[in-house]
Write a protein that holds these residues in place. Structure first.
Motif, PDB file in Angstrom:
ATOM      1  N   ILE A 535     -99.976  33.487 -63.347  1.00 44.86           N
ATOM      2  CA  ILE A 535     -98.540  33.586 -63.600  1.00 44.86           C
ATOM      3  C   ILE A 535     -98.329  34.413 -64.852  1.00 44.86           C
ATOM      4  O   ILE A 535     -98.783  34.046 -65.941  1.00 44.86           O
ATOM      5  N   VAL A 536     -97.646  35.522 -64.700  1.00 48.91           N
ATOM      6  CA  VAL A 536     -97.389  36.427 -65.813  1.00 48.91           C
ATOM      7  C   VAL A 536     -95.919  36.309 -66.206  1.00 48.91           C
ATOM      8  O   VAL A 536     -95.041  36.520 -65.365  1.00 48.91           O
ATOM      9  N   PRO A 537     -95.620  35.948 -67.447  1.00 44.41           N
ATOM     10  CA  PRO A 537     -94.219  35.873 -67.857  1.00 44.41           C
ATOM     11  C   PRO A 537     -93.469  37.159 -67.533  1.00 44.41           C
ATOM     12  O   PRO A 537     -93.933  38.260 -67.815  1.00 44.41           O
ATOM     13  N   GLY A 538     -92.314  36.990 -66.910  1.00 44.28           N
ATOM     14  CA  GLY A 538     -91.521  38.123 -66.495  1.00 44.28           C
ATOM     15  C   GLY A 538     -91.921  38.680 -65.146  1.00 44.28           C
ATOM     16  O   GLY A 538     -91.242  39.551 -64.601  1.00 44.28           O
ATOM     17  N   GLY A 539     -92.989  38.155 -64.556  1.00 47.29           N
ATOM     18  CA  GLY A 539     -93.470  38.664 -63.282  1.00 47.29           C
ATOM     19  C   GLY A 539     -93.075  37.779 -62.119  1.00 47.29           C
ATOM     20  O   GLY A 539     -92.522  36.694 -62.298  1.00 47.29           O
ATOM     21  N   PRO A 540     -93.361  38.226 -60.887  1.00 52.04           N
ATOM     22  CA  PRO A 540     -92.980  37.453 -59.699  1.00 52.04           C
ATOM     23  C   PRO A 540     -93.950  36.320 -59.414  1.00 52.04           C
ATOM     24  O   PRO A 540     -95.146  36.407 -59.711  1.00 52.04           O
ATOM     25  N   VAL A 541     -93.431  35.241 -58.853  1.00 51.10           N
ATOM     26  CA  VAL A 541     -94.232  34.118 -58.377  1.00 51.10           C
ATOM     27  C   VAL A 541     -93.809  33.843 -56.942  1.00 51.10           C
ATOM     28  O   VAL A 541     -92.662  33.444 -56.696  1.00 51.10           O
ATOM     29  N   ALA A 542     -94.692  34.088 -55.999  1.00 54.25           N
ATOM     30  CA  ALA A 542     -94.387  33.843 -54.589  1.00 54.25           C
ATOM     31  C   ALA A 542     -94.951  32.496 -54.184  1.00 54.25           C
ATOM     32  O   ALA A 542     -96.116  32.195 -54.458  1.00 54.25           O
ATOM     33  N   HIS A 543     -94.121  31.685 -53.552  1.00 54.51           N
ATOM     34  CA  HIS A 543     -94.590  30.377 -53.119  1.00 54.51           C
ATOM     35  C   HIS A 543     -93.734  29.903 -51.959  1.00 54.51           C
ATOM     36  O   HIS A 543     -92.508  29.953 -52.019  1.00 54.51           O
ATOM     37  N   GLY A 544     -94.391  29.473 -50.903  1.00 55.96           N
ATOM     38  CA  GLY A 544     -93.682  28.900 -49.770  1.00 55.96           C
ATOM     39  C   GLY A 544     -92.687  29.837 -49.117  1.00 55.96           C
ATOM     40  O   GLY A 544     -91.669  29.389 -48.595  1.00 55.96           O
ATOM     41  N   GLY A 545     -92.965  31.129 -49.166  1.00 55.08           N
ATOM     42  CA  GLY A 545     -92.066  32.078 -48.536  1.00 55.08           C
ATOM     43  C   GLY A 545     -90.894  32.495 -49.398  1.00 55.08           C
ATOM     44  O   GLY A 545     -90.055  33.280 -48.968  1.00 55.08           O
ATOM     45  N   LEU A 546     -90.810  31.984 -50.623  1.00 55.19           N
ATOM     46  CA  LEU A 546     -89.753  32.369 -51.552  1.00 55.19           C
ATOM     47  C   LEU A 546     -90.385  33.042 -52.758  1.00 55.19           C
ATOM     48  O   LEU A 546     -91.521  32.739 -53.129  1.00 55.19           O
ATOM     49  N   ILE A 624     -97.562  24.125 -58.499  1.00 53.25           N
ATOM     50  CA  ILE A 624     -98.043  25.500 -58.585  1.00 53.25           C
ATOM     51  C   ILE A 624     -99.226  25.575 -59.539  1.00 53.25           C
ATOM     52  O   ILE A 624    -100.245  26.188 -59.247  1.00 53.25           O
ATOM     53  N   VAL A 625     -99.088  24.939 -60.694  1.00 57.61           N
ATOM     54  CA  VAL A 625    -100.189  24.931 -61.653  1.00 57.61           C
ATOM     55  C   VAL A 625    -100.121  23.644 -62.465  1.00 57.61           C
ATOM     56  O   VAL A 625     -99.042  23.179 -62.827  1.00 57.61           O
ATOM     57  N   SER A 626    -101.291  23.056 -62.728  1.00 54.64           N
ATOM     58  CA  SER A 626    -101.383  21.883 -63.588  1.00 54.64           C
ATOM     59  C   SER A 626    -101.902  22.332 -64.943  1.00 54.64           C
ATOM     60  O   SER A 626    -103.021  22.832 -65.058  1.00 54.64           O
ATOM     61  N   MET A 627    -101.061  22.207 -65.957  1.00 50.16           N
ATOM     62  CA  MET A 627    -101.453  22.624 -67.298  1.00 50.16           C
ATOM     63  C   MET A 627    -102.485  21.644 -67.848  1.00 50.16           C
ATOM     64  O   MET A 627    -102.416  20.448 -67.584  1.00 50.16           O
ATOM     65  N   PRO A 628    -103.454  22.118 -68.633  1.00 45.60           N
ATOM     66  CA  PRO A 628    -104.446  21.198 -69.183  1.00 45.60           C
ATOM     67  C   PRO A 628    -103.872  20.265 -70.234  1.00 45.60           C
ATOM     68  O   PRO A 628    -104.444  19.227 -70.513  1.00 45.60           O
ATOM     69  N   TYR A 629    -102.754  20.634 -70.826  1.00 43.26           N
ATOM     70  CA  TYR A 629    -102.165  19.783 -71.856  1.00 43.26           C
ATOM     71  C   TYR A 629    -100.768  20.283 -72.164  1.00 43.26           C
ATOM     72  O   TYR A 629    -100.343  21.341 -71.731  1.00 43.26           O
ATOM     73  N   HIS A 630    -100.090  19.486 -72.970  1.00 44.01           N
ATOM     74  CA  HIS A 630     -98.831  19.936 -73.580  1.00 44.01           C
ATOM     75  C   HIS A 630     -99.181  20.592 -74.906  1.00 44.01           C
ATOM     76  O   HIS A 630     -99.947  20.041 -75.688  1.00 44.01           O
TER      77      HIS A 630
END
Length: 683
Positions: A535-546, A624-630
């Motif tokens: 995931i790139v900030p400002g970039g596209p994220v395609a998921h589930g057809g959207l 979409i993604v599980s972050m390792p921490y806060h």
């Protein structure tokens, strides 16, 4: 020919949608369910060894010498709850740790092994007596999971024992009940069960025969044991029916269901008539779709039914971030506006509100909780104790409508609707019109009604005429109408675009976590972890057809919207709407609303995502993604943060006007759940 009404009605595989609706209209509650629903407010009291260890879930091997509530005052609990308008109270007689708040004959892991009152105390008995003194009903929480019986050398939880014929109560040496059992004064039962089910039945027997009358038996579905153990629910429920026939069996029981979240909010469309699996049975209680689903009883769920049952919702939430008292949370007690909002969205959405108030280590409600209960009760009485339309004339001349004529103009901002649930739940949609400036103006629409529906208006209105139109129903029905003025109803916040609603930055670098903060919680997302997931900030994220565009993270530019009841203008059409979101703590659940230009509204599972825990995701919600921490400025790393997406179908023939985000959490404490929306898209 019309079918006779029953609490459970069978469904045939070939039934049409209209036939399914007709059969659902014949389902009726039992008298015990009607009495339970009319309570509206029930208190939860989490108290036990966790109160003294600072844990939310004990280990089962906790040091019982810590339990010593030297100022225990169940009378204070009962009086303050009754004064606030609660009708009954449910006590955690045994939580998952297995510690018993009464001196059970079947375990040493109880108050009898503590220094409190030299091991001769009984919290359940003291609360039962205090509740009766002020007219409160009593409920008992008896956790099916038991960590003490899991870990103890002679523990019976999941020990693989065979099921054998067993008499309940199973008398112990020197049992003081022996003569009464032999004479028949105390009933006995014969079941075929394994060791743990025998243990559970014996403890249930003690609670029901020695601390009653008991009005609700509450089973928790959580299981931290990681040990396989079969629960003989039907046997448990049959004994409850025999010993306490008026008691409701809740959460996994046949009478009352868990609403599917712990946020305090019922669904926008909360049906008490619920599609169930398989054929009708006395204790059958498995819903056709998961209890967490945002659409538990709509048309799609109805087509999956084996039968319909009257299965109303109970909404559990704590007055604090935690279920047990922790002194560190004394400043995080929910505000009065938040409690009133919970009331309007639980009791006011055809559910019963189960509000937890945990006593402190003294054995008393802490001052902040007590003050909030006092405020809550006062405002409930002032706002909802007087019906502004009590002396109104109700017109009978308009089909499918209720016309209310007031003797003089009244100012109100809440319209209450109610069906007589003894005759079922029938209203599918309605509209509220108010006579303003010489003409009818539609001011609200809604779906289900049931026992009670509270409709908050965008602003206080003054009029002498009001009309409620039933737009769709499963049978002839004329709901009762009431009018209230609630000073805590918030003014609507409307933004003209998603960009205009953005309020906080949430992405930062690992080496500078302090530059981003999600809603004042001190939490941010790791840019490095996002990049590792592609995931790139400002970039596209395609998921589930959207396709979404992840917000840019330029310094000082806000990146997301914290869900807090805002309405965001979002015009357009499509067959689906999708959201990129993150929850900052605990389970994040709650429906949003889509409003079309024709005024109709549709629930969307905006926050139906368990962002920080494992679990069953509702349809259309995925990680979409599980972050390792806060990221936190103090370097704290505790639980993973799940960035996820939710999608819901839309009516492509209609034009979307706006979306309304739920009001979830107050954003003032990192432990209070909150949800942040990063992007919205139509497709």
């Amino acid at each position: 020919m019309t079918s006779e009404p029953f609490p459970r009605v069978a469904v045939d595989p070939g039934d049409s949608d209209d036939e399914l609706r007709r059969k659902a209209s014949t389902v009726r509650p039992t008298p015990r369910q009607v009495a339970w629903q009319r309570q509206e407010l029930v208190a939860f009291v989490h108290f036990g060894i966790n109160t003294f260890t600072g844990l939310e879930c004990g280990s089962g091997t906790d040091d019982l010498s810590l339990f010593d509530p030297v100022e225990l005052d169940c009378g204070q609990w009962a009086r303050s709850l009754a004064d606030a308008g609660f009708r009954s109270v449910i006590l955690t007689a045994k939580h998952h740790d297995g510690f018993c708040l009464w001196p059970s004959r079947y375990t040493a892991h109880s108050v009898a092994a503590t220094p409190w009152r030299a091991g001769r105390g009984d919290v359940v008995r003291e609360l039962a007596e205090a509740a009766r003194a002020v007219g409160l009903g009593l409920g008992v929480y008896l956790s099916p999971a038991d960590l003490h019986q899991t870990h103890a050398a002679d523990g019976c939880y999941g020990n693989g024992s065979p099921a054998v014929e067993t008499v309940i109560p199973t008398l112990v040496p020197g049992d003081d009940r022996a003569a009464r059992v032999e004479s028949g004064e105390l009933p006995s039962f014969t079941y075929v069960v394994d060791d743990y089910n025998r243990y559970y039945l014996n403890q249930l027997y003690e609670l029901l025969t020695e601390h009653g009358p008991v009005g609700e038996v509450w089973l928790d579905g959580a299981d931290p044991t990681a040990t396989k153990q079969h629960y003989d629910h039907d046997t448990w429920f049959s004994m409850v029916r025999a010993l306490a026939p008026d008691a409701t069996c809740a959460v996994g029981g046949p009478d009352v269901r868990w609403v599917g979240n712990e946020s305090g909010y019922a669904r926008y469309s909360e049906w008490s008539v619920v599609p169930m699996r398989d054929e009708p049975s006395e204790f059958g209680h498995t819903t056709a779709v998961a209890e967490e689903e945002h659409d538990l009883a709509g048309p799609a769920a109805m087509r999956r039914a084996g039968h319909f049952a009257w299965y109303p919702a109970e909404v559990d939430v704590s007055i604090r971030p935690g279920w047990f008292h922790h002194a560190s949370q004394d400043t995080a007690v929910k505000s009065l506006p938040r409690l009133m909002d919970l009331y309007r969205h639980s009791v006011g959405r055809n559910a019963v509100l189960l509000l937890n108030v945990p006593p402190d280590r003294r054995g008393r409600f802490a001052d902040p909780d007590l003050a909030r209960l006092t405020e809550f009760g006062r405002v409930l009485r002032e706002a909802y104790g007087v019906d502004l339309a009590a002396d109104a004339h109700t017109g009978e001349d308009v089909p499918d409508s209720v016309l209310v004529e007031l003797p003089q103009p009244r100012t109100f901002n809440v319209v209450g609707l109610s069906e007589d649930i003894r005759h079922g739940q029938l209203v599918e949609s309605f509209a509220v019109d108010v006579w303003l400036s010489g003409a009818w103006e539609r001011v609200a629409t809604g779906t289900t009604v049931g026992h009670k529906r509270l409709v908050s208006l965008p602003r206080p209105l003054t009029s002498h005429r009001l009309r409620v139109r039933v737009l769709a129903s499963r049978g002839a029905v004329r709901p009762d109408v009431s009018l209230m003025l609630d000073p805590t109803v918030p003014a609507p916040v409307v933004h003209d675009s998603f960009a205009a609603a953005r309020d906080s930055r949430g992405i930062s670098s690992d080496d500078a976590p302090g530059i981003a903060d999600l809603g004042g919680t001190g939490v941010s997302l790791s840019a490095q972890a996002l990049a590792a997931a592609g995931i790139v900030p400002g970039g596209p994220v395609a998921h589930g057809g959207l396709e979404f565009r992840w917000p840019d993270t330029a310094p000082g530019e806000p990146d997301n919207v914290r869900a807090d009841g805002q309405t965001i203008t979002m015009s357009g059409s499509g067959s689906r709407i999708g959201f990129l979101l993150l929850g900052t703590a605990d389970r994040s659940f709650g429906p949003g609303l889509a409003t079309y230009t024709d005024g109709s509204r549709q629930e969307i599972p905006l926050l139906a995502l368990d962002t920080l825990g494992e679990g069953d995701y509702p349809a259309g919600a995925h990680t979409i993604v599980s972050m390792p921490y806060h990221n936190r400025p103090d370097g704290r790393a505790d639980r993973p943060a799940r960035v996820g997406w939710c999608a819901a179908p839309l009516d492509p023939a209609r034009t979307l006007e706006s979306i309304t985000l739920p009001r979830y959490g107050e954003g003032t404490n990192p432990e209070e759940p909150g949800v942040h929306v990063f992007a919205v898209t139509l497709g």
